[in-house]
Design an enzyme around this catalytic site. Structure first.
Site: not given
Ligand code: NAD
Length: 304
Positions: A99, A174, A249
């Site tokens: 997102t 979204k 966010k």
């Molecule tokens: P998260 O923090 O668990 O996962 C993100 C991952 O990206 C982490 O493991 C982090 O180490 C990795 N990362 C960061 N920088 C990096 C890089 N340069 N190279 C490789 N990996 C890297 O977050 P999440 O909950 O998995 O969310 C991910 C996305 O999905 C976000 O944009 C969030 O807004 C969106 N989202 C989350 C949810 C939810 O319920 N968690 C729902 C809908 C959308």
């Protein structure tokens, strides 16, 4: 159907709470998946799920037919694209499921196309539960010509894929939806607290509003007070669910789009301020419906 990206390996960058189980579902569907994450724990879990974890994002995309990203924000996404676009084979399909701001999604897609690739944005709803179950809703933003191929790629992770329009349209759908959700949860919570002050029980307000013009998802599915909807997070001490930090966010991204586009969205803008304060003051890890408690506390303080 184009088979370009639907036979070769998929590279998955960002193997966190969402990306980890999404990549695992691609593996379960028989795809060869390479991956990378900067976090060791995420890498270990992905490896256990059958992902071929590489030492860098650039290494992970080598030989991939498609690249899926699931990263925390737009700045990180653009940084990863800087690294991987030159390393990928020409014509690779890039699908970003993070997102991010609509403008960042369009910038990322433009960079991919300028580097000789093809690109789509495909943010999701459905949370970690949907990621694990492979039932996410994907909001797809891309040219018509890419829809079939991108849909086939996302299918093992999806309950539904909705093509919302050209590049950036997935992110637009979204944040528009979540702006409604944030504003409606505040409105429903204010109504419960006002009802309390007027001697109206939660159940009586619910019984009327859930079948009247106040009806909405924030009331009938994610009801912010315990009781009327036994499955809502309020019945388990507001454990998420959808965390306050993520709502703050998403509303921040909506506010940025409101400002960049010059939209008169007073309610959406105020919802962003209220959720940012809620997240900063202890609500980040709670379900976003816990804002009802903040409203009650502030109402009590105002009455003193
Ligand atoms: P998260 O923090 O668990 O996962 C993100 C991952 O990206 C982490 O493991 C982090 O180490 C990795 N990362 C960061 N920088 C990096 C890089 N340069 N190279 C490789 N990996 C890297 O977050 P999440 O909950 O998995 O969310 C991910 C996305 O999905 C976000 O944009 C969030 O807004 C969106 N989202 C989350 C949810 C939810 O319920 N968690 C729902 C809908 C959308």
């Amino acid at each position: 159907m184009s088979t370009t990206s639907n036979q070769g390996p998929v590279a998955f960058i960002g193997l966190g709470n969402m990306g980890g189980p999404m990549a695992a579902n691609l593996v379960a569907a028989g795809r060869q998946v390479t991956g990378f994450d900067v976090g060791q724990e995420a890498c270990d879990k992905a490896r256990a799920a059958g992902v071929d974890v590489k030492g860098s994002a650039a290494e992970a995309v080598q030989g991939a037919a498609a690249v899926v990203t699931m990263l925390p924000n737009g700045a990180l996404l653009l940084g990863v694209y800087d690294e991987v676009l030159p390393a990928a084979a020409p014509g690779t399909l890039f699908v970003d499921c993070s997102t991010v701001a609509v403008s960042d999604a369009r910038t990322a897609a433009d960079l991919a196309v300028a580097a000789g690739h093809r690109a789509a944005d495909a943010p999701v709803s459905g949370g970690v539960g949907g990621a694990e179950a492979g039932t996410l809703t994907f909001m797809l933003g891309c040219d018509d010509a890419l829809v079939e191929e991108a849909t086939a790629l996302l299918d093992p992770m999806a309950g539904r894929v909705v093509h919302c329009g050209a590049s950036g349209a997935g992110q637009a759908a979204k944040i528009c939806n979540n702006m409604v959700l944030g504003a409606s949860m505040i409105a429903i919570s204010e109504a419960f607290v006002l009802g309390e002050k007027l001697g109206l029980t939660h159940q009586a307000f619910f019984d009327v509003a859930s079948t009247a013009s106040g009806q909405c998802w924030a009331l009938t599915t994610n009801c912010p007070v315990p009781g009327p909807v036994p499955t809502s997070p309020a019945n388990r001490d507001w454990r998420p669910g959808f965390a306050g930090a993520l709502m703050a966010k998403d509303l921040g991204l909506a506010r940025r789009a409101v400002e960049e586009s010059g939209t008169d969205a007073a309610v959406g803008t105020l919802a962003e301020e209220l959720y940012r304060r809620f997240a900063d003051e202890g609500g980040a890890g709670l379900d976003f419906s816990a804002i009802v408690n903040t409203i009650r506390e502030r109402s009590a303080a105002a009455a003193e």
